[in-house]
Design a protein around this motif. Structure first.
Motif, PDB file in Angstrom:
ATOM      1  N   PRO A  41       0.467   1.447  10.873  1.00 17.45           N
ATOM      2  CA  PRO A  41       1.483   1.517   9.814  1.00 17.45           C
ATOM      3  C   PRO A  41       1.169   0.531   8.686  1.00 17.45           C
ATOM      4  O   PRO A  41       0.751  -0.600   8.945  1.00 17.45           O
ATOM      5  CB  PRO A  41       2.781   1.116  10.531  1.00 17.45           C
ATOM      6  CG  PRO A  41       2.502   1.241  11.989  1.00 17.45           C
ATOM      7  CD  PRO A  41       1.027   1.004  12.162  1.00 17.45           C
ATOM      8  N   ILE A  42       1.385   0.978   7.466  1.00 16.89           N
ATOM      9  CA  ILE A  42       1.115   0.179   6.263  1.00 16.89           C
ATOM     10  C   ILE A  42       2.446  -0.140   5.587  1.00 16.89           C
ATOM     11  O   ILE A  42       3.287   0.752   5.409  1.00 16.89           O
ATOM     12  CB  ILE A  42       0.236   0.982   5.283  1.00 16.89           C
ATOM     13  CG1 ILE A  42      -1.108   1.311   5.925  1.00 16.89           C
ATOM     14  CG2 ILE A  42       0.050   0.237   3.964  1.00 16.89           C
ATOM     15  CD1 ILE A  42      -1.851   2.406   5.196  1.00 16.89           C
ATOM     16  N   LYS A  43       2.619  -1.405   5.205  1.00 17.23           N
ATOM     17  CA  LYS A  43       3.882  -1.831   4.591  1.00 17.23           C
ATOM     18  C   LYS A  43       3.710  -2.106   3.099  1.00 17.23           C
ATOM     19  O   LYS A  43       2.668  -2.623   2.670  1.00 17.23           O
ATOM     20  CB  LYS A  43       4.373  -3.110   5.272  1.00 17.23           C
ATOM     21  CG  LYS A  43       4.746  -2.900   6.723  1.00 17.23           C
ATOM     22  CD  LYS A  43       5.109  -4.215   7.373  1.00 17.23           C
ATOM     23  CE  LYS A  43       5.576  -3.995   8.814  1.00 17.23           C
ATOM     24  NZ  LYS A  43       5.834  -5.280   9.489  1.00 17.23           N
ATOM     25  N   TYR A  72      -4.578   7.909  -1.014  1.00 16.05           N
ATOM     26  CA  TYR A  72      -4.007   6.602  -1.383  1.00 16.05           C
ATOM     27  C   TYR A  72      -2.539   6.719  -1.788  1.00 16.05           C
ATOM     28  O   TYR A  72      -2.035   7.817  -2.064  1.00 16.05           O
ATOM     29  CB  TYR A  72      -4.800   5.989  -2.548  1.00 16.05           C
ATOM     30  CG  TYR A  72      -4.809   6.864  -3.770  1.00 16.05           C
ATOM     31  CD1 TYR A  72      -3.776   6.831  -4.689  1.00 16.05           C
ATOM     32  CD2 TYR A  72      -5.853   7.775  -3.984  1.00 16.05           C
ATOM     33  CE1 TYR A  72      -3.768   7.662  -5.790  1.00 16.05           C
ATOM     34  CE2 TYR A  72      -5.850   8.615  -5.079  1.00 16.05           C
ATOM     35  CZ  TYR A  72      -4.801   8.554  -5.974  1.00 16.05           C
ATOM     36  OH  TYR A  72      -4.790   9.409  -7.043  1.00 16.05           O
ATOM     37  N   ILE A  73      -1.902   5.553  -1.829  1.00 10.94           N
ATOM     38  CA  ILE A  73      -0.551   5.406  -2.378  1.00 10.94           C
ATOM     39  C   ILE A  73      -0.625   4.290  -3.409  1.00 10.94           C
ATOM     40  O   ILE A  73      -1.220   3.240  -3.141  1.00 10.94           O
ATOM     41  CB  ILE A  73       0.454   5.012  -1.268  1.00 10.94           C
ATOM     42  CG1 ILE A  73       0.547   6.112  -0.206  1.00 10.94           C
ATOM     43  CG2 ILE A  73       1.843   4.716  -1.869  1.00 10.94           C
ATOM     44  CD1 ILE A  73       1.265   5.681   1.074  1.00 10.94           C
ATOM     45  N   GLU A  74      -0.032   4.503  -4.575  1.00 11.61           N
ATOM     46  CA  GLU A  74       0.000   3.470  -5.616  1.00 11.61           C
ATOM     47  C   GLU A  74       1.451   3.172  -5.983  1.00 11.61           C
ATOM     48  O   GLU A  74       2.248   4.098  -6.152  1.00 11.61           O
ATOM     49  CB  GLU A  74      -0.778   3.928  -6.850  1.00 11.61           C
ATOM     50  CG  GLU A  74      -0.893   2.850  -7.924  1.00 11.61           C
ATOM     51  CD  GLU A  74      -1.707   3.317  -9.130  1.00 11.61           C
ATOM     52  OE1 GLU A  74      -1.689   4.526  -9.422  1.00 11.61           O
ATOM     53  OE2 GLU A  74      -2.328   2.453  -9.774  1.00 11.61           O
ATOM     54  N   ILE A  75       1.765   1.875  -6.080  1.00 10.54           N
ATOM     55  CA  ILE A  75       3.143   1.433  -6.361  1.00 10.54           C
ATOM     56  C   ILE A  75       3.144   0.556  -7.603  1.00 10.54           C
ATOM     57  O   ILE A  75       2.292  -0.332  -7.752  1.00 10.54           O
ATOM     58  CB  ILE A  75       3.711   0.641  -5.156  1.00 10.54           C
ATOM     59  CG1 ILE A  75       3.739   1.525  -3.912  1.00 10.54           C
ATOM     60  CG2 ILE A  75       5.115   0.108  -5.473  1.00 10.54           C
ATOM     61  CD1 ILE A  75       4.173   0.802  -2.643  1.00 10.54           C
ATOM     62  N   ALA A  93       1.220   9.811   4.139  1.00 10.39           N
ATOM     63  CA  ALA A  93       2.184   9.088   3.299  1.00 10.39           C
ATOM     64  C   ALA A  93       3.613   9.409   3.740  1.00 10.39           C
ATOM     65  O   ALA A  93       3.937  10.557   4.027  1.00 10.39           O
ATOM     66  CB  ALA A  93       1.998   9.468   1.837  1.00 10.39           C
ATOM     67  N   LEU A  94       4.440   8.380   3.792  1.00 11.23           N
ATOM     68  CA  LEU A  94       5.856   8.569   4.126  1.00 11.23           C
ATOM     69  C   LEU A  94       6.713   8.494   2.860  1.00 11.23           C
ATOM     70  O   LEU A  94       7.934   8.521   2.945  1.00 11.23           O
ATOM     71  CB  LEU A  94       6.305   7.475   5.108  1.00 11.23           C
ATOM     72  CG  LEU A  94       5.591   7.484   6.458  1.00 11.23           C
ATOM     73  CD1 LEU A  94       5.984   6.264   7.283  1.00 11.23           C
ATOM     74  CD2 LEU A  94       5.933   8.765   7.225  1.00 11.23           C
ATOM     75  N   GLY A 108       3.244   4.426   4.994  1.00  9.79           N
ATOM     76  CA  GLY A 108       2.277   5.418   5.441  1.00  9.79           C
ATOM     77  C   GLY A 108       1.426   4.883   6.574  1.00  9.79           C
ATOM     78  O   GLY A 108       1.665   3.783   7.088  1.00  9.79           O
ATOM     79  N   TYR A 109       0.408   5.678   6.914  1.00  3.58           N
ATOM     80  CA  TYR A 109      -0.473   5.349   8.036  1.00  3.58           C
ATOM     81  C   TYR A 109      -1.929   5.336   7.586  1.00  3.58           C
ATOM     82  O   TYR A 109      -2.361   6.205   6.824  1.00  3.58           O
ATOM     83  CB  TYR A 109      -0.279   6.363   9.168  1.00  3.58           C
ATOM     84  CG  TYR A 109       1.111   6.279   9.746  1.00  3.58           C
ATOM     85  CD1 TYR A 109       1.442   5.280  10.650  1.00  3.58           C
ATOM     86  CD2 TYR A 109       2.119   7.150   9.322  1.00  3.58           C
ATOM     87  CE1 TYR A 109       2.733   5.161  11.152  1.00  3.58           C
ATOM     88  CE2 TYR A 109       3.412   7.042   9.812  1.00  3.58           C
ATOM     89  CZ  TYR A 109       3.700   6.035  10.731  1.00  3.58           C
ATOM     90  OH  TYR A 109       4.977   5.917  11.205  1.00  3.58           O
TER      91      TYR A 109
END
Ligand SMILES: [Zn+2]
Length: 149
Positions: A41-43, A72-75, A93-94, A108-109
């Motif tokens: 899990p990624i925080k 990827y996820i970008e914030i 991705a969650l 996400g994972y």
């Protein structure tokens, strides 16, 4: 240049590789890799808004030609800073674009997609800014100030 914001580790208790990846040069010189098994899990490292998600790939490999297959996820955070979480697993991705996330929220994972170099499964993480005219080459990583835990 250092980040204005302070960031929490997206993964706890992992080995961190700073300059082992051949990708961590030039505009990516301040990126870090967390060496972790797939499915970890990624925080979120800080409160923000999700601005980009790719999670349709199931392909990863050793050389740079695999770069475009990385999920990827970008914030986006305050002070014009962005964090990115790369190599997540397919459909891992969650969150979706537009979601508001909080520090420490699982987003996400991890996986093994994209340009993995010789490192094996890992999470690539960096904090960056965009400079006009906002193309990919105007992406500059910042030296991360970590939140004391
Ligand atoms: Zn990396």
């Amino acid at each position: 240049m250092k980040t204005k914001n302070e960031y929490q580790y997206p993964i706890e208790n992992a080995r961190i590789a700073y300059d082992e990846s051949p990708a961590h040069t030039g505009r990516l010189r301040h990126a870090v890799d967390f060496i972790i098994p797939e499915g970890t899990p990624i925080k979120a490292s800080l409160d923000g808004i999700v601005v980009d998600v790719k999670q349709d790939s199931d392909i990863g490999g050793h050389d740079a030609s695999f770069d475009k297959f990385g999920n990827y996820i970008e914030i986006k955070h305050q002070n014009g800073e962005y964090s990115i979480y790369e190599h997540i697993r397919k459909e891992g991705a969650l969150v979706k674009v537009g979601d508001k996330v909080e520090t420490g929220q699982v987003i996400g994972y991890s996986g093994n997609t994209g340009w993995m170099a010789h490192l094996g499964p890992h999470l690539h993480f960096d904090v960056h800014k965009y400079h006009a005219p906002f193309g990919p080459e105007d992406y500059e990583t910042l030296e991360i100030r970590w939140k004391a835990s």
